[in-house]
Design a protein around this motif. Structure first.
Motif, PDB file in Angstrom:
ATOM      1  N   VAL A   1      -6.564   9.265   0.918  1.00 26.49           N
ATOM      2  CA  VAL A   1      -6.774   8.050   0.125  1.00 26.49           C
ATOM      3  C   VAL A   1      -5.539   7.168   0.284  1.00 26.49           C
ATOM      4  O   VAL A   1      -4.428   7.558  -0.043  1.00 26.49           O
ATOM      5  CB  VAL A   1      -7.089   8.341  -1.361  1.00 26.49           C
TER       6      VAL A   1
ATOM      7  N   GLY B   1      -5.772   3.562  -0.328  1.00 28.61           N
ATOM      8  CA  GLY B   1      -6.194   2.228  -0.760  1.00 28.61           C
ATOM      9  C   GLY B   1      -5.340   1.657  -1.877  1.00 28.61           C
ATOM     10  O   GLY B   1      -5.534   0.509  -2.282  1.00 28.61           O
TER      11      GLY B   1
ATOM     12  N   SER C   1       2.593  -0.180  -5.913  1.00 28.13           N
ATOM     13  CA  SER C   1       3.452  -1.180  -6.546  1.00 28.13           C
ATOM     14  C   SER C   1       4.824  -0.622  -6.909  1.00 28.13           C
ATOM     15  O   SER C   1       5.829  -1.331  -6.805  1.00 28.13           O
ATOM     16  CB  SER C   1       2.756  -1.797  -7.762  1.00 28.13           C
ATOM     17  N   ARG C   2       4.886   0.670  -7.282  1.00 24.30           N
ATOM     18  CA  ARG C   2       6.183   1.222  -7.667  1.00 24.30           C
ATOM     19  C   ARG C   2       7.142   1.299  -6.474  1.00 24.30           C
ATOM     20  O   ARG C   2       8.338   1.140  -6.604  1.00 24.30           O
ATOM     21  CB  ARG C   2       6.008   2.625  -8.271  1.00 24.30           C
TER      22      ARG C   2
ATOM     23  N   GLN D   1     -12.737   1.104   0.007  1.00 26.73           N
ATOM     24  CA  GLN D   1     -13.160   1.346  -1.368  1.00 26.73           C
ATOM     25  C   GLN D   1     -13.540   0.035  -2.068  1.00 26.73           C
ATOM     26  O   GLN D   1     -13.263  -1.049  -1.552  1.00 26.73           O
ATOM     27  CB  GLN D   1     -12.057   2.049  -2.154  1.00 26.73           C
TER      28      GLN D   1
ATOM     29  N   GLY E   1      -9.406   2.420  -7.988  1.00 25.72           N
ATOM     30  CA  GLY E   1      -8.890   3.755  -8.281  1.00 25.72           C
ATOM     31  C   GLY E   1      -9.381   4.773  -7.258  1.00 25.72           C
ATOM     32  O   GLY E   1     -10.385   4.547  -6.572  1.00 25.72           O
TER      33      GLY E   1
ATOM     34  N   LYS F   1       6.561   7.964  -4.686  1.00 23.52           N
ATOM     35  CA  LYS F   1       6.084   6.904  -5.583  1.00 23.52           C
ATOM     36  C   LYS F   1       7.105   5.783  -5.732  1.00 23.52           C
ATOM     37  O   LYS F   1       6.749   4.626  -5.822  1.00 23.52           O
ATOM     38  CB  LYS F   1       5.788   7.470  -6.979  1.00 23.52           C
TER      39      LYS F   1
HETATM   40  P1  UTP Z   1      -1.208   6.099  -7.250  1.00 29.39           P
HETATM   41  O1  UTP Z   1      -1.973   6.247  -8.483  1.00 29.39           O
HETATM   42  O2  UTP Z   1       0.107   6.752  -7.178  1.00 29.39           O
HETATM   43  O3  UTP Z   1      -1.088   4.561  -6.908  1.00 29.39           O
HETATM   44  O4  UTP Z   1      -2.124   6.577  -6.067  1.00 29.39           O
HETATM   45  P2  UTP Z   1      -0.350   3.792  -5.763  1.00 29.39           P
HETATM   46  O5  UTP Z   1      -1.169   2.600  -5.483  1.00 29.39           O
HETATM   47  O6  UTP Z   1      -0.036   4.610  -4.559  1.00 29.39           O
HETATM   48  O7  UTP Z   1       1.033   3.383  -6.404  1.00 29.39           O
HETATM   49  P3  UTP Z   1       1.383   2.515  -7.709  1.00 29.39           P
HETATM   50  O8  UTP Z   1       0.810   3.248  -8.882  1.00 29.39           O
HETATM   51  O9  UTP Z   1       0.800   1.134  -7.528  1.00 29.39           O
HETATM   52  O10 UTP Z   1       2.879   2.510  -7.684  1.00 29.39           O
HETATM   53  C1  UTP Z   1      -2.239   7.909  -5.643  1.00 29.39           C
HETATM   54  C2  UTP Z   1      -2.992   7.904  -4.329  1.00 29.39           C
HETATM   55  O11 UTP Z   1      -4.277   7.348  -4.493  1.00 29.39           O
HETATM   56  C3  UTP Z   1      -4.470   6.264  -3.602  1.00 29.39           C
HETATM   57  C4  UTP Z   1      -3.082   5.782  -3.250  1.00 29.39           C
HETATM   58  O12 UTP Z   1      -3.105   5.096  -2.011  1.00 29.39           O
HETATM   59  C5  UTP Z   1      -2.319   7.089  -3.211  1.00 29.39           C
HETATM   60  O13 UTP Z   1      -2.544   7.756  -2.010  1.00 29.39           O
HETATM   61  N1  UTP Z   1      -5.267   5.235  -4.300  1.00 29.39           N
HETATM   62  C6  UTP Z   1      -4.916   4.814  -5.539  1.00 29.39           C
HETATM   63  C7  UTP Z   1      -6.335   4.693  -3.634  1.00 29.39           C
HETATM   64  O14 UTP Z   1      -6.643   5.069  -2.483  1.00 29.39           O
HETATM   65  N2  UTP Z   1      -7.047   3.731  -4.272  1.00 29.39           N
HETATM   66  C8  UTP Z   1      -6.750   3.297  -5.510  1.00 29.39           C
HETATM   67  O15 UTP Z   1      -7.460   2.418  -6.023  1.00 29.39           O
HETATM   68  C9  UTP Z   1      -5.661   3.858  -6.163  1.00 29.39           C
END
Ligand code: UTP
Length: 472
Positions: free
Chosen positions: A103, A105, A109-110, A185, A211, A396
């Motif tokens: 995954v 997608g 942001s962090r 997605q 998500g 992260k």
């Molecule tokens: P996180 O929840 O850590 O989010 O995703 P993120 O986008 O990587 O980072 P922040 O929260 O914005 O800092 C955990 C995993 O789920 C994937 C992310 O790419 C990561 O591999 N993910 C998250 C998706 O594929 N789609 C989404 O809508 C959200």
């Protein structure tokens, strides 16, 4: 305006501010906005906004939670069963019955990195990107099991083109191009805290990926489930793009999943403290649930067994095996209703005067669904314990906990342990941390066993204190 099919409904649910600038747009822009508006499920949003945006959603914690049982790594009674599972897993991998799913997608942001997270350079010596690291691991899986492993990568509309271009520019890191399959997605609009959907520009909504829970429906809608069925794929090895340690094809995990006839399986890590930021594996009404760390009541989080260990010890690093047939069943009707989770964010938006605003405070809510909520829908599940240092190095943040720094340290440490297991002396500091910078190429070294050949070579040189060495 006749391109906007849900115009009346937009007005009815008081979201018609979204078309305030419509008449100023050229035809292409009007089409773009109309298409985004037509994709909105306004009935669903109209129900979600009062519950999740205008109010804080109530998290219902079941009152019958018990810790979920799991297969322990060092359980001597299971030795024979684990051997059988490893053989079964190897058989399934060799026969092409397992596909990888990353995954990728998310918006990362962090991390604050401009580009898809998978294109972030992570390895300590060669600066290989996360995508390259996984690609090379899959090359090794192909070689080791004489197979051609399929790799499904979930993107979002926001990073899809950049992701595909990255693979194109890098010649798919020598993987067969047809074995890398991208699918995209769905999105949800960001909603202002006043309940109004936000615009990003006069011709587009502020959309965000929906998500990682969006994975299952996206697999269905993209036709990926059909492709998997045609290719004979039965099990999906699911992991996150920001965890380079995730074992893509663990024979034990895959084999146990198959022998247990599990619909959805999970890796667990023992939590380091009651409040570690990992989801907790719990049972309620005979179903497996993951309760987020922030939702587990304190008395349960802190509850201990007679030996002092945490009762709710099992944390989730978001590594799963998901059965294809289970995914087909869940998404058969073209929909899947997983619970929504609210995230409060700062989202750039177009204000009523048509000016772009970059808020300093939280101004919006994003709604996301989570993959682990599908565990509750499975009749049969399986959880296997793993060692954190072997499986989980999440990237992260730039520094600190779960960061680029800690991930690199864990990659070095894992490679050091594999070398040590093969009799190599690794310089370590007095606190036990590795005192050199090393990197093993995953295209050759996928397990500690693979390292045997490297160290038996007469030209092999062990790393010295402070040295930087790449074993490629
Ligand atoms: P996180 O929840 O850590 O989010 O995703 P993120 O986008 O990587 O980072 P922040 O929260 O914005 O800092 C955990 C995993 O789920 C994937 C992310 O790419 C990561 O591999 N993910 C998250 C998706 O594929 N789609 C989404 O809508 C959200």
């Amino acid at each position: 305006m006749n391109k906007i099919k849900n115009l009346e409904k937009l007005k009815k649910v008081s979201q018609d501010h979204l078309i305030k600038f419509y008449d100023e747009l050229n035809e292409k822009e009007q089409n773009e906005l109309a298409s985004q508006l037509n994709d909105l499920n306004l009935d669903e949003l109209n129900n979600l906004i009062p519950e999740y945006v205008l109010n804080q959603p109530k998290v219902e914690i079941p009152d019958d939670l018990t810790p979920a049982p799991f297969f322990h790594l060092d359980d001597e009674e299971q030795t024979e069963y684990y051997k059988k599972a490893i053989l079964e897993g190897e058989k399934l991998i060799s026969a092409g019955k397992v596909a990888a799913l990353t995954v990728a997608g998310g918006q990362g942001s962090r991390l604050g990195f401009d580009g898809p997270k998978g294109t972030f350079p992570i390895t300590p010596v060669e600066n290989k990107t996360l995508f390259q690291y996984f690609s090379e691991s899959i090359l090794r899986i192909n070689e080791k099991y004489s197979t051609s492993f399929s790799w499904y990568i979930m993107t979002s509309p926001i990073n899809h083109n950049d992701t595909v271009n990255f693979f194109e520019e890098n010649n798919y890191f020598n993987l067969p191009k047809t074995s890398v399959k991208f699918f995209t997605q769905g999105t949800m609009p960001a909603i202002g805290i006043d309940g109004k959907i936000l615009l990003k520009s006069k011709s587009s909504l502020a959309l965000a990926p929906n998500g990682h829970g969006g994975t299952l429906l996206a697999l269905k809608k993209s036709g990926s489930l059909d492709t998997m069925a045609e290719d004979g794929v039965e099990h999906i090895s699911y992991f996150q793009v920001d965890n380079p340690l995730a074992s893509i094809a663990s024979p034990l995990f895959i084999g146990l999943h198959a022998l247990e006839k599990s619909e959805m399986s999970a890796i667990t890590l023992p939590k380091t403290n009651p409040y570690e930021k990992l989801g907790n594996f719990c049972i309620s009404k005979n179903r497996l649930n993951i309760i987020e760390y922030s939702d587990l009541p304190n008395e349960l989080a802190e509850a201990v067994n007679n030996d002092g260990s945490l009762k709710f010890l099992a944390g989730s690093p978001a590594i799963h095996i998901i059965s294809r047939v289970f995914t087909e069943q869940l998404t058969a009707g073209g929909s899947l209703s997983l619970p929504w989770h609210r995230a409060d964010k700062k989202v750039e938006f177009l204000n009523n005067n048509g000016e772009l605003e970059n808020p300093k405070e939280i101004n919006a809510v994003k709604l996301e669904s989570f993959i682990f909520d599908a565990l509750q829908l499975a009749k049969k599940t399986m959880i296997l314990e793993a060692k954190r240092e072997d499986e989980f190095a999440p990237t992260k943040n730039p520094t600190g906990i779960d960061s680029v720094e800690s991930c690199r340290e864990m990659l070095i440490d894992r490679d050091a342990r594999w070398l040590e297991e093969n009799g190599v002396c690794i310089p370590r500091k007095s606190d036990g941390t590795v005192d050199c910078i090393i990197e093993l190429s995953p295209s050759k070294y996928l397990t500690a066993d693979d390292v045997k050949e490297l160290v038996s070579n007469e030209n092999f040189k062990a790393p010295k204190k402070g040295e930087t060495v790449y074993y490629g």
